[in-house]
Design an enzyme around this catalytic site. Structure first.
Site, PDB file in Angstrom:
ATOM      1  N   GLU A  72     -44.569 -76.905 -47.522  1.00 55.22           N
ATOM      2  CA  GLU A  72     -44.650 -75.749 -48.412  1.00 55.22           C
ATOM      3  C   GLU A  72     -46.034 -75.089 -48.351  1.00 55.22           C
ATOM      4  O   GLU A  72     -46.147 -73.878 -48.505  1.00 55.22           O
ATOM      5  CB  GLU A  72     -44.315 -76.162 -49.850  1.00 55.22           C
ATOM      6  CG  GLU A  72     -42.919 -76.716 -50.046  1.00 55.22           C
ATOM      7  CD  GLU A  72     -41.818 -75.759 -49.594  1.00 55.22           C
ATOM      8  OE1 GLU A  72     -42.079 -74.529 -49.509  1.00 55.22           O
ATOM      9  OE2 GLU A  72     -40.714 -76.228 -49.296  1.00 55.22           O
ATOM     10  N   HIS A  78     -46.052 -72.372 -45.645  1.00 48.79           N
ATOM     11  CA  HIS A  78     -45.515 -71.084 -46.107  1.00 48.79           C
ATOM     12  C   HIS A  78     -46.509 -70.385 -47.026  1.00 48.79           C
ATOM     13  O   HIS A  78     -46.772 -69.182 -46.888  1.00 48.79           O
ATOM     14  CB  HIS A  78     -44.203 -71.311 -46.871  1.00 48.79           C
ATOM     15  CG  HIS A  78     -43.083 -71.832 -46.034  1.00 48.79           C
ATOM     16  ND1 HIS A  78     -42.706 -71.248 -44.845  1.00 48.79           N
ATOM     17  CD2 HIS A  78     -42.245 -72.890 -46.228  1.00 48.79           C
ATOM     18  CE1 HIS A  78     -41.668 -71.912 -44.337  1.00 48.79           C
ATOM     19  NE2 HIS A  78     -41.382 -72.917 -45.162  1.00 48.79           N
TER      20      HIS A  78
END
Length: 421
Positions: A21, A24
């Site tokens: 994550e 991103h």
């Protein structure tokens, strides 16, 4: 699973998900995309804090995470509260510009002003209009600062997102990089861990087909010694350990000709495999182990070979799964928890190796072109590039819904299969 295994499972999954994550998140931020939330885990919140308009949250279930970006998902529920008729508390950057809107139920503070919204634009013109004095009903209009924050509670503060700071409105190549960044960071983590493992082990396997014969097995009885390099099994040329093990397995219980090199001399012997019956089944072995070394160059080679060898095996397994679908070839949280428990029992380095392999696995899995996975999002980006226009919102929504339904059903099926096994 014991307590140590449970903690290990949470840490392993937490590290892999956080790295994914973060990929991103980092690239989206670099391209100016507003990120509403960076969440590790799913379900109810355990802890949350806010920094620069992004909420950082840890949730109770350690089986996933997400980065909520402006324009990439459904409109944020708190921004939906900014509608005509809503009474909010506002703060000013100057007499013409609002830079803070409080929609919480908390009491008004000294530097805030109440406003009943009559019109608001947080995408294009960035303005807010409303009634401040309820007695006169006079409406006033102010500009919204591009970085205006919206507060919904003590640890729920998000930033408005003008159109140029929403994911669908940045360049296509940037969108692709944002979507690819998660799997890429999983590959980076795996690469780093494999190399850390290579330099942490006392010895590492050599990169070629150099062997160490096992006592009382056919290879040693036929004169093979530690350090010999096997170059051929029957007609199969051998240059690495994988080729050697594959060639021996293909011969099975038949007598084979084994060519090997010792120093500058080459020799060939005839070897009859030994039948070995274990709980896993019957095997035919000539009795050789991969030789090990402490050399620096071989540690480097081991790091690279571990990474690329694991990646290759995962891709081949995925290709085989596509050709021959079977739930028995998949493992969900239950299977991963069981594997983590076994790795924990084997020690810290075993857990590091498992983390590297799982990170690589998750990175590759996320590149499968299924909507809702990163690969599916990249596929939609490429379709948009070919069409020179995005798919309709309705098509995008149905694609995402189909992807979510498929993944949920797959997860349920895999979990049930894991429990039955």
């Amino acid at each position: 699973m014991n307590f140590a295994s449970i903690i290990a499972f949470i840490i392993v999954f937490g590290v892999i998900v956080t790295i994914h994550e973060f990929g991103h998140f980092f690239v989206a931020k670099k391209f100016g995309v507003v990120v509403y939330e960076f969440s590790i885990g799913m379900g109810p919140k355990i802890f949350g804090t806010n920094k620069n308009g992004t909420n950082y949250v840890i949730r109770i279930l350690p089986v996933g995470g997400y980065v909520l970006m402006a324009g990439a998902d459904q409109d944020n529920e708190y921004l939906n509260e900014l509608r005509p008729g809503k009474v909010v508390k506002i703060k000013f950057a100057n007499q013409h510009t609002v830079n803070f809107i409080d929609i919480s139920e908390d009491p008004i503070t000294a530097n805030e002003q109440l406003m009943r919204i009559s019109a608001i634009d947080i995408n294009d013109k960035l303005s807010i209009k409303g009634v401040i004095d309820e007695e006169t009903k006079r409406e006033l209009q102010f500009e919204l600062a591009p970085d205006t924050k919206v507060r919904a509670g003590e640890d729920r503060i998000i930033q408005i997102a003008p159109k140029d700071r929403q994911l669908p409105n940045i360049s296509l190549w940037k969108q692709i990089l944002v979507n690819f960044a998660g799997p890429f960071m999983n590959f980076v983590l795996a690469f780093v861990l494999f190399f850390a493992l290579a330099f942490s082990l006392i010895k590492v396997p050599v990169s070629n087909s150099q062997i160490n014969p096992i006592k009382n097995y056919p290879a040693m009885k036929q004169g093979l010694k530690k350090g010999d390099v096997i170059t051929k099994v029957d007609s199969s040329k051998i240059s690495n350990w994988t080729q050697l093990t594959t060639a021996i397995e293909n011969v099975g219980d038949k007598t084979m000709k084994v060519s090997y090199r010792r120093g500058n001399k080459s020799r060939t012997v005839t070897v009859k495999p030994k039948k070995v019956v274990e709980s896993g089944g019957t095997q035919y072995l000539i009795g050789v182990e991969q030789d090990t070394t402490t050399g620096f160059a071989n540690r480097i080679k081991y790091g690279f070979s571990s990474f690329f060898g694991s990646a290759t095996s995962i891709w081949l397994a995925l290709a085989h799964l596509i050709e021959h679908p079977s739930l028995n070839q998949l493992g969900g949280p239950v299977a991963i928890a069981k594997t983590t428990s076994a790795a924990t029992a084997d020690g810290f380095l075993s857990l590091v190796g498992l983390t590297a392999f799982l990170s690589l696995n998750i990175g590759i899995f996320n590149l499968i072109p299924i909507p809702v996975l990163d690969g599916g999002k990249i596929l939609l980006n490429l379709i948009q590039a070919i069409r020179h226009k995005p798919l309709s919102e309705k098509v995008n929504q149905w694609a995402m819904i189909a992807g979510v339904v498929f993944m949920i059903l797959l997860m349920i099926a895999v979990t049930i299969n894991d429990l039955l096994r």
